[in-house]
Design a protein around this motif. Structure first.
Motif, PDB file in Angstrom:
ATOM      1  N   LYS A  17      22.111  -5.899  65.133  1.00 33.93           N
ATOM      2  CA  LYS A  17      21.792  -7.260  64.692  1.00 33.93           C
ATOM      3  C   LYS A  17      23.069  -7.903  64.153  1.00 33.93           C
ATOM      4  CE  LYS A  17      17.997  -8.677  63.100  1.00 33.93           C
ATOM      5  NZ  LYS A  17      16.894  -9.053  62.193  1.00 33.93           N
ATOM      6  N   THR A 120      13.787  -6.276  63.966  1.00 33.58           N
ATOM      7  CA  THR A 120      14.610  -5.435  63.085  1.00 33.58           C
ATOM      8  C   THR A 120      14.290  -3.963  63.309  1.00 33.58           C
ATOM      9  OG1 THR A 120      14.778  -7.167  61.403  1.00 33.58           O
ATOM     10  CG2 THR A 120      15.159  -4.906  60.675  1.00 33.58           C
ATOM     11  N   ALA A 123      15.905  -2.877  66.586  1.00 29.26           N
ATOM     12  CA  ALA A 123      17.350  -2.703  66.420  1.00 29.26           C
ATOM     13  C   ALA A 123      17.655  -1.426  65.647  1.00 29.26           C
ATOM     14  CB  ALA A 123      17.943  -3.915  65.706  1.00 29.26           C
TER      15      ALA A 123
END
Length: 205
Positions: A17, A120, A123
Motif C-alpha cells: 500500500k 488492507t 495487501a
C-alpha cells in the motif's frame, strides 16, 4: 478450549500500500494482557470509522480455520497473521453465531459481527485476490464486545457458551453483508445483539 495466542499490533505501513498505516500486523505476546471495553491494552486501532469501538473491541479466529487456510494457501500462518487478537484452539468460525459468549478467566466476550475482508487485509497477506478468497471460503473470524473486563494470556482455558434459539452465523453475516435484506431477515438480525455498525447498515437499506 484453550487460548492459543494473544496478539496485538502497533501502527505500521502495510507492504503493497502506497500510503497510510494499519494495526493489522499483530504479533503474539507471552505476557498477560488487559482486555477493556475498547479492546486489548497496547493494540493500535487506526481507522476507527470501520474498526474498533465497543462492538468490535476484540477480533477472534479459530484454530480449525487457521489449519484450513494453511492447507489452502500452502504456507505457514503464525498466530496474528489474519489480524486477530485471540486465536482459540478447537474453534470453527463457521459454527460461531451472534450472541455466542466466551469466558476467559474474568473476561466475558459476546460475538457481534463477522470480519469483512478489505484491501488492507489483501495487501497484508500479499495476495490481491485474498478478499475474494476469504469471502468465498465463508469462514470469517468474529468480532466481540467486552461484557466483563479482565486479564488474559496464552494458555488460558476458554469456555464457549453458544447462544440458544435462532442462530445468525458468521457465514450468513458474510453472505448478506452490504445487501438489502427482506423484512423477515431484518427482524431476525435486529433482534440479535449485533454490532452497532451492522445495525445502522441494516436500518439504512
Amino acid at each position: 478450549m484453550r487460548l492459543l495466542a494473544v496478539s496485538i499490533g502497533d501502527a505500521k505501513p502495510v507492504a503493497g500500500k502506497s500510503s497510510g498505516r494499519s494495526g493489522i500486523d499483530k504479533r503474539p505476546v507471552d505476557h498477560p494482557v488487559m482486555i477493556g471495553r475498547e479492546g486489548l491494552a497496547g493494540d493500535r486501532i487506526i481507522n476507527r470509522k470501520y474498526h474498533g469501538g465497543a462492538d468490535q473491541a476484540v477480533y477472534i479466529e479459530g484454530s480449525v480455520d487457521y489449519d484450513w487456510w494453511r492447507s489452502e494457501l500452502g504456507r505457514d500462518l503464525p498466530a496474528g497473521t489474519f489480524g486477530e487478537n485471540l486465536l482459540i484452539e478447537g474453534l470453527d468460525n463457521r459454527h460461531v453465531a451472534v450472541g455466542d459468549r466466551f469466558r476467559i478467566g474474568d473476561v466475558l466476550l459476546e460475538i457481534t459481527s463477522a470480519r469483512t475482508p478489505c484491501a488492507t487485509f489483501a495487501a497484508h497477506m500479499g495476495d490481491p485476490l485474498m478478499v475474494k478468497r476469504y469471502a468465498a471460503a465463508a469462514r470469517p473470524g468474529a468480532y466481540a464486545r467486552v461484557l466483563e473486563e479482565g486479564v488474559v494470556r496464552a494458555g488460558d482455558t476458554v469456555d464457549y457458551m453458544p447462544v440458544a434459539g435462532d442462530r445468525i452465523g458468521m457465514p450468513e453475516l458474510m453472505r448478506t453483508h452490504g445487501k438489502r435484506l427482506d423484512e423477515d431477515a431484518k427482524r431476525r438480525f435486529l433482534a440479535a445483539p449485533i454490532g452497532e455498525r451492522l445495525r445502522v447498515m441494516i436500518l439504512a437499506k
